[in-house]
Write an enzyme that holds these catalytic residues in place. Structure first.
Site, PDB file in Angstrom:
ATOM      1  CE1 TYR A  39      43.123 -38.255  44.871  1.00 32.42           C
ATOM      2  CE2 TYR A  39      41.436 -37.760  46.386  1.00 32.42           C
ATOM      3  CZ  TYR A  39      41.873 -38.280  45.483  1.00 32.42           C
ATOM      4  OH  TYR A  39      40.917 -39.048  44.691  1.00 32.42           O
ATOM      5  CG  ASP A  78      37.783 -38.462  45.453  1.00 34.68           C
ATOM      6  OD1 ASP A  78      36.763 -38.071  46.363  1.00 34.68           O
ATOM      7  OD2 ASP A  78      38.599 -39.391  45.627  1.00 34.68           O
ATOM      8  NE  ARG A 108      43.035 -48.384  43.261  1.00 36.48           N
ATOM      9  CZ  ARG A 108      42.321 -48.717  44.319  1.00 36.48           C
ATOM     10  NH1 ARG A 108      42.749 -49.729  44.965  1.00 36.48           N
ATOM     11  NH2 ARG A 108      41.557 -47.895  44.992  1.00 36.48           N
TER      12      ARG A 108
END
Length: 248
Positions: free
Chosen positions: A159, A146, A20
């Site tokens: 997360y 993120d 990824r």
């Protein structure tokens, strides 16, 4: 094969480099003449295949693979830097890309789930950053965050919390460790569909962003490359998300 610590080629350690985003980063740096140390956990086969592929393309480099399980951050960090000593390699850049991404609202988050997300996404990068500073003395760290760090959406509560803490660590270390170590981060939006999802997932996410344009792995790698090569930047976070963070 032993490699010299005084190896003249630029060297980067990328965690989660077998697949990824990590794999895209490995290709990006390899194509620009860097030696890439490939970290993996359960993806040893993918990591070995990537190493072989890169060695075939760039015969002047070794692309060593180091396996370590980030669910035990202290042991993982010790194992990685012990292997670097054996290889006589001292990377000048550390990229913390490895992560686990699992859904769950706050009310549904068990202690086991919380510990797993925190260990892999925050504690392991923290220990690696400390070991990098102690062993390499100088260099650059880039943490992959993120775009969710700007949001309180709790659908991936543990997360998101782990990435929020990593964001603050980036800023704190950028201040404390200057000028020897620069510490920055890139916060991507949806780059690849998460496991179990397809391209429809990405299209739906992109449709809700200001730019309405997908972020490619190459776009993310370009942002990381910029932070690595601009020596006047530390404690910075680049949101590579099509503007998604602006609407949160």
């Amino acid at each position: 094969m032993l490699l010299s610590k005084q190896y003249l080629m630029h060297t980067v350690l990328i965690t989660g480099a077998a697949k990824r985003i990590g794999e895209a980063l490995a290709h990006h740096f390899a194509q620009r003449g860097w030696e890439v140390i490939i970290h993996c956990n359960n993806s040893r086969g993918d990591a070995d295949r990537l190493s072989t592929h890169l060695r075939n393309l760039f015969e002047d480099r070794q692309f060593p693979v180091i396996a370590a399980d980030f669910s035990d951050p202290v042991s993982a960090s010790d194992a990685i830097f012990s292997e670097l000593r054996i290889l006589n390699l001292c990377p000048e850049v550390l990229i913390n890309s490895a992560s686990v991404f699992n859904p769950g609202l706050l009310a549904d988050t068990s202690y086991t789930h919380l510990r797993r997300q925190m260990a892999v996404n925050f504690e392991a990068p923290f220990m690696l950053m400390k070991a990098f500073r102690q062993y390499c003395k100088m260099g650059c760290i880039v943490n992959i965050l993120d775009t969710r760090v700007t949001s309180n959406d709790s659908r991936h509560a543990a997360y998101t919390l782990s990435k929020k803490v990593l964001m603050h660590l980036t800023e704190m270390a950028g201040l404390e460790w200057a000028p020897e170590i620069r510490v920055n981060a890139v916060a991507p939006g949806a780059v690849l569909p998460p496991p179990g999802q397809d391209e429809t997932y990405l299209k739906d996410v992109v449709a809700g962003t200001p730019l309405k344009q997908a972020v490619s792995p190459g776009d993310l790698a370009d942002a990381v490359w910029f932070l690595v090569n601009n020596g006047t930047i530390t404690g910075q976070i680049i949101y590579c998300d099509g503007g998604a963070h602006l609407g949160k």
